[in-house]
Write a protein that holds these residues in place. Structure first.
Motif, PDB file in Angstrom:
ATOM      1  N   LEU A   1       2.481 -36.647 -58.884  1.00 44.44           N
ATOM      2  CA  LEU A   1       2.894 -35.259 -58.766  1.00 44.44           C
ATOM      3  C   LEU A   1       3.571 -35.005 -57.422  1.00 44.44           C
ATOM      4  O   LEU A   1       4.575 -34.285 -57.341  1.00 44.44           O
ATOM      5  CB  LEU A   1       1.669 -34.349 -58.930  1.00 44.44           C
ATOM      6  N   ARG A   2       3.055 -35.600 -56.366  1.00 44.13           N
ATOM      7  CA  ARG A   2       3.649 -35.429 -55.047  1.00 44.13           C
ATOM      8  C   ARG A   2       5.006 -36.156 -54.944  1.00 44.13           C
ATOM      9  O   ARG A   2       5.953 -35.643 -54.329  1.00 44.13           O
ATOM     10  CB  ARG A   2       2.682 -35.959 -53.981  1.00 44.13           C
ATOM     11  N   LEU A   3       5.109 -37.315 -55.566  1.00 46.72           N
ATOM     12  CA  LEU A   3       6.338 -38.107 -55.489  1.00 46.72           C
ATOM     13  C   LEU A   3       7.469 -37.509 -56.316  1.00 46.72           C
ATOM     14  O   LEU A   3       8.635 -37.550 -55.916  1.00 46.72           O
ATOM     15  CB  LEU A   3       6.068 -39.544 -55.944  1.00 46.72           C
ATOM     16  N   THR A   4       7.153 -36.974 -57.494  1.00 48.87           N
ATOM     17  CA  THR A   4       8.194 -36.512 -58.419  1.00 48.87           C
ATOM     18  C   THR A   4       8.341 -34.994 -58.446  1.00 48.87           C
ATOM     19  O   THR A   4       9.377 -34.486 -58.885  1.00 48.87           O
ATOM     20  CB  THR A   4       7.899 -37.003 -59.843  1.00 48.87           C
ATOM     21  N   GLY A   5       7.290 -34.272 -58.044  1.00 52.25           N
ATOM     22  CA  GLY A   5       7.353 -32.821 -58.076  1.00 52.25           C
ATOM     23  C   GLY A   5       7.090 -32.208 -59.430  1.00 52.25           C
ATOM     24  O   GLY A   5       7.173 -30.982 -59.587  1.00 52.25           O
ATOM     25  N   GLU A   6       6.765 -33.006 -60.423  1.00 51.93           N
ATOM     26  CA  GLU A   6       6.473 -32.488 -61.768  1.00 51.93           C
ATOM     27  C   GLU A   6       5.471 -33.393 -62.459  1.00 51.93           C
ATOM     28  O   GLU A   6       5.304 -34.560 -62.090  1.00 51.93           O
ATOM     29  CB  GLU A   6       7.751 -32.388 -62.600  1.00 51.93           C
ATOM     30  N   VAL A   7       4.803 -32.828 -63.483  1.00 53.16           N
ATOM     31  CA  VAL A   7       3.774 -33.599 -64.178  1.00 53.16           C
ATOM     32  C   VAL A   7       4.413 -34.703 -65.009  1.00 53.16           C
ATOM     33  O   VAL A   7       4.114 -35.885 -64.835  1.00 53.16           O
ATOM     34  CB  VAL A   7       2.914 -32.683 -65.071  1.00 53.16           C
ATOM     35  N   GLY A   8       5.302 -34.357 -65.903  1.00 51.08           N
ATOM     36  CA  GLY A   8       5.977 -35.344 -66.738  1.00 51.08           C
ATOM     37  C   GLY A   8       5.025 -36.057 -67.682  1.00 51.08           C
ATOM     38  O   GLY A   8       3.802 -35.869 -67.646  1.00 51.08           O
ATOM     39  N   ALA A   9       5.600 -36.896 -68.540  1.00 52.16           N
ATOM     40  CA  ALA A   9       4.794 -37.615 -69.530  1.00 52.16           C
ATOM     41  C   ALA A   9       3.823 -38.581 -68.853  1.00 52.16           C
ATOM     42  O   ALA A   9       2.654 -38.691 -69.246  1.00 52.16           O
ATOM     43  CB  ALA A   9       5.710 -38.363 -70.489  1.00 52.16           C
ATOM     44  N   PHE A  10       4.310 -39.272 -67.835  1.00 49.57           N
ATOM     45  CA  PHE A  10       3.449 -40.252 -67.169  1.00 49.57           C
ATOM     46  C   PHE A  10       2.293 -39.559 -66.459  1.00 49.57           C
ATOM     47  O   PHE A  10       1.167 -40.067 -66.448  1.00 49.57           O
ATOM     48  CB  PHE A  10       4.266 -41.081 -66.176  1.00 49.57           C
ATOM     49  N   GLY A  11       2.548 -38.399 -65.896  1.00 55.79           N
ATOM     50  CA  GLY A  11       1.478 -37.634 -65.262  1.00 55.79           C
ATOM     51  C   GLY A  11       0.411 -37.219 -66.261  1.00 55.79           C
ATOM     52  O   GLY A  11      -0.795 -37.287 -65.975  1.00 55.79           O
ATOM     53  N   HIS A  12       0.851 -36.784 -67.443  1.00 54.36           N
ATOM     54  CA  HIS A  12      -0.100 -36.444 -68.508  1.00 54.36           C
ATOM     55  C   HIS A  12      -0.976 -37.642 -68.852  1.00 54.36           C
ATOM     56  O   HIS A  12      -2.196 -37.514 -69.046  1.00 54.36           O
ATOM     57  CB  HIS A  12       0.652 -35.979 -69.753  1.00 54.36           C
ATOM     58  N   ILE A  13      -0.350 -38.811 -68.948  1.00 59.66           N
ATOM     59  CA  ILE A  13      -1.093 -40.024 -69.304  1.00 59.66           C
ATOM     60  C   ILE A  13      -2.134 -40.345 -68.237  1.00 59.66           C
ATOM     61  O   ILE A  13      -3.301 -40.634 -68.544  1.00 59.66           O
ATOM     62  CB  ILE A  13      -0.121 -41.205 -69.492  1.00 59.66           C
ATOM     63  N   LEU A  14      -1.734 -40.284 -66.964  1.00 57.79           N
ATOM     64  CA  LEU A  14      -2.654 -40.618 -65.877  1.00 57.79           C
ATOM     65  C   LEU A  14      -3.862 -39.686 -65.862  1.00 57.79           C
ATOM     66  O   LEU A  14      -5.012 -40.142 -65.759  1.00 57.79           O
ATOM     67  CB  LEU A  14      -1.923 -40.564 -64.531  1.00 57.79           C
ATOM     68  N   LEU A  15      -3.621 -38.391 -65.953  1.00 57.74           N
ATOM     69  CA  LEU A  15      -4.729 -37.440 -65.917  1.00 57.74           C
ATOM     70  C   LEU A  15      -5.625 -37.607 -67.138  1.00 57.74           C
ATOM     71  O   LEU A  15      -6.869 -37.540 -67.033  1.00 57.74           O
ATOM     72  CB  LEU A  15      -4.204 -36.009 -65.840  1.00 57.74           C
ATOM     73  N   SER A  16      -5.023 -37.851 -68.296  1.00 59.53           N
ATOM     74  CA  SER A  16      -5.821 -38.044 -69.507  1.00 59.53           C
ATOM     75  C   SER A  16      -6.684 -39.293 -69.402  1.00 59.53           C
ATOM     76  O   SER A  16      -7.845 -39.299 -69.836  1.00 59.53           O
ATOM     77  CB  SER A  16      -4.897 -38.144 -70.724  1.00 59.53           C
ATOM     78  N   ILE A  17      -6.142 -40.359 -68.817  1.00 61.36           N
ATOM     79  CA  ILE A  17      -6.929 -41.581 -68.613  1.00 61.36           C
ATOM     80  C   ILE A  17      -8.119 -41.287 -67.707  1.00 61.36           C
ATOM     81  O   ILE A  17      -9.238 -41.766 -67.951  1.00 61.36           O
ATOM     82  CB  ILE A  17      -6.049 -42.696 -68.012  1.00 61.36           C
ATOM     83  N   ALA A  18      -7.896 -40.492 -66.655  1.00 61.18           N
ATOM     84  CA  ALA A  18      -8.997 -40.140 -65.751  1.00 61.18           C
ATOM     85  C   ALA A  18     -10.095 -39.398 -66.498  1.00 61.18           C
ATOM     86  O   ALA A  18     -11.294 -39.672 -66.302  1.00 61.18           O
ATOM     87  CB  ALA A  18      -8.466 -39.291 -64.596  1.00 61.18           C
ATOM     88  N   TYR A  19      -9.711 -38.463 -67.376  1.00 60.86           N
ATOM     89  CA  TYR A  19     -10.708 -37.735 -68.163  1.00 60.86           C
ATOM     90  C   TYR A  19     -11.444 -38.670 -69.129  1.00 60.86           C
ATOM     91  O   TYR A  19     -12.666 -38.541 -69.325  1.00 60.86           O
ATOM     92  CB  TYR A  19     -10.049 -36.604 -68.945  1.00 60.86           C
ATOM     93  N   VAL A  20     -10.718 -39.604 -69.717  1.00 58.10           N
ATOM     94  CA  VAL A  20     -11.348 -40.553 -70.650  1.00 58.10           C
ATOM     95  C   VAL A  20     -12.403 -41.385 -69.932  1.00 58.10           C
ATOM     96  O   VAL A  20     -13.539 -41.545 -70.417  1.00 58.10           O
ATOM     97  CB  VAL A  20     -10.282 -41.457 -71.296  1.00 58.10           C
ATOM     98  N   PHE A  21     -12.064 -41.904 -68.756  1.00 55.18           N
ATOM     99  CA  PHE A  21     -13.028 -42.704 -68.012  1.00 55.18           C
ATOM    100  C   PHE A  21     -14.211 -41.856 -67.554  1.00 55.18           C
ATOM    101  O   PHE A  21     -15.351 -42.335 -67.511  1.00 55.18           O
ATOM    102  CB  PHE A  21     -12.369 -43.389 -66.821  1.00 55.18           C
ATOM    103  N   ALA A  22     -13.959 -40.598 -67.208  1.00 50.07           N
ATOM    104  CA  ALA A  22     -15.052 -39.711 -66.821  1.00 50.07           C
ATOM    105  C   ALA A  22     -16.027 -39.529 -67.979  1.00 50.07           C
ATOM    106  O   ALA A  22     -17.257 -39.520 -67.789  1.00 50.07           O
ATOM    107  CB  ALA A  22     -14.505 -38.362 -66.366  1.00 50.07           C
ATOM    108  N   LEU A  23     -15.506 -39.380 -69.200  1.00 54.57           N
ATOM    109  CA  LEU A  23     -16.364 -39.245 -70.368  1.00 54.57           C
ATOM    110  C   LEU A  23     -17.134 -40.536 -70.644  1.00 54.57           C
ATOM    111  O   LEU A  23     -18.303 -40.501 -71.042  1.00 54.57           O
ATOM    112  CB  LEU A  23     -15.521 -38.860 -71.589  1.00 54.57           C
ATOM    113  N   ILE A  24     -16.483 -41.678 -70.439  1.00 60.30           N
ATOM    114  CA  ILE A  24     -17.164 -42.964 -70.631  1.00 60.30           C
ATOM    115  C   ILE A  24     -18.333 -43.093 -69.655  1.00 60.30           C
ATOM    116  O   ILE A  24     -19.448 -43.483 -70.031  1.00 60.30           O
ATOM    117  CB  ILE A  24     -16.177 -44.130 -70.449  1.00 60.30           C
ATOM    118  N   VAL A  25     -18.089 -42.743 -68.394  1.00 58.69           N
ATOM    119  CA  VAL A  25     -19.160 -42.816 -67.392  1.00 58.69           C
ATOM    120  C   VAL A  25     -20.268 -41.820 -67.732  1.00 58.69           C
ATOM    121  O   VAL A  25     -21.456 -42.134 -67.612  1.00 58.69           O
ATOM    122  CB  VAL A  25     -18.595 -42.547 -65.978  1.00 58.69           C
TER     123      VAL A  25
END
Length: 331
Positions: free
Chosen positions: A230-254
């Motif tokens: 987000l800091r590098l590109t200034g926008e969320v974008g598709a890749f940003g969505h993927i990264l945040l979603s992965i973080a939530y998935v791992f949080a649920l696994i833990v």
């Protein structure tokens, strides 16, 4: 009587020296956790238009704790260099050395708004140290040393996480190319290590008791990578969505493994819960601001409340462990 007192003082001095020799590098995880809490509070203040009093207070406490830890480990390095070398040769503890540079990088982010010149100096020192430590740790991993599968834990993510933190202040300070370099290196090693760690978790012996809380470190790389993206590109974008979603998935696994935590004895490795939770909190607030998402702001608020409870518990339990002399002892 006097001789007995002298002997008691001598024995106490020997005990203190022994505790200093066993002063662990993992203490720097406290610095990471407290700096993460500071930045999470700041993100919450911005999300709900609150004053900066809480984050400023947390920053002062974080600086004090980080200073004490740094002085303690410096004393260990000067008085017991062999003990520091032993930690560097340890297959798990070696991964905690970049927690030193990560703490500096997080401090630079915390100082960025109000003390930009101080932030620049701290960021430069943290970035240089992160580069040296990351290359040294990776060099040790791929060198002539042999590591066993059972020695691989989520703590190995720490050097990679440090790299993706560099852009958080680096872009604002006018170093986008260097920020992209560290981000790219951190991202590729996160992917490589993720494959190795998941293989170890699924197909080999379970993590030993003290290392179970390090499962939470799985959350940190995608959460911090989202913030860096987000800091590098200034926008969320598709890749940003993927990264945040992965973080939530791992949080649920833990979270699904949380019952195991209640059966584990306390150790400094429990501080591994704090920074990843802080990173996910900040990422949630950052997405809420970038996308105008009220649900993510509520998620961030809930995570911030949980983070405050977790850090309070860790501080109290660590203080109790120090009082009982359960920490800084030989294993």
């Amino acid at each position: 009587m006097q001789g007995g007192q002298m002997m008691a003082r001598a024995q106490a001095g020997v005990a203190a020296e022994a505790r200093l020799a066993h002063f662990p590098v993992t203490f720097f995880a406290i610095g990471m956790g407290m700096m993460g809490l500071t930045l999470a509070l700041r993100a919450g203040e911005a999300a709900f238009a609150l004053g900066p009093e809480a984050s400023r207070a947390a920053l002062l406490v974080s600086l004090a704790l980080l200073g004490l830890v740094a002085l303690g480990y410096l004393a260990k390095g000067l008085l017991h260099p062999a003990a520091v070398a032993a930690e560097w040769r340890h297959p798990v503890r070696i991964a905690f050395f970049p927690a030193i540079s990560i703490s500096l990088l997080l401090l630079s982010v915390a100082l960025l708004e109000e003390q930009p010149e101080a932030a620049r100096l701290v960021w430069m020192a943290g970035t240089a140290l992160q580069g040296v430590l990351a290359l040294s740790v990776i060099g040790a991993w791929i060198g002539h040393r042999s590591f066993q599968q059972g020695q691989l834990t989520p703590a190995w993510f720490i050097p990679a996480v440090g790299n993706v933190i560099v852009p958080l202040a680096g872009v604002r300070l006018g170093h986008p190319e260097l920020s992209w370099l560290f981000f790219s290196g951190g991202l590729i090693f996160w992917i490589v290590l993720l494959t190795l760690v998941m293989n170890r978790l699924m197909f080999h012996e379970p993590l030993p008791g003290k290392m179970v809380p390090t499962l939470m470190i799985l959350v940190a790389p995608p959460a911090v990578s989202f913030l860096a993206w987000l800091r590098l590109t200034g926008e969320v974008g598709a890749f940003g969505h993927i990264l945040l979603s992965i973080a939530y998935v791992f949080a649920l696994i833990v979270a699904s493994q949380a019952a195991k935590f209640t059966r584990m004895p306390f150790a400094l490795s429990w501080w591994a819960l704090s920074f990843p939770l802080a990173a996910l909190t900040i990422a949630s607030f950052a997405y809420a601001a970038a996308a105008g998402s009220a649900p993510h702001r509520l998620i961030g608020a809930g995570l911030l409340g949980l983070l405050l409870l977790v850090v309070a518990g860790l501080v109290l339990r660590t203080g109790l462990g120090i009082w009982r002399r359960e920490i800084c002892i030989a294993e």
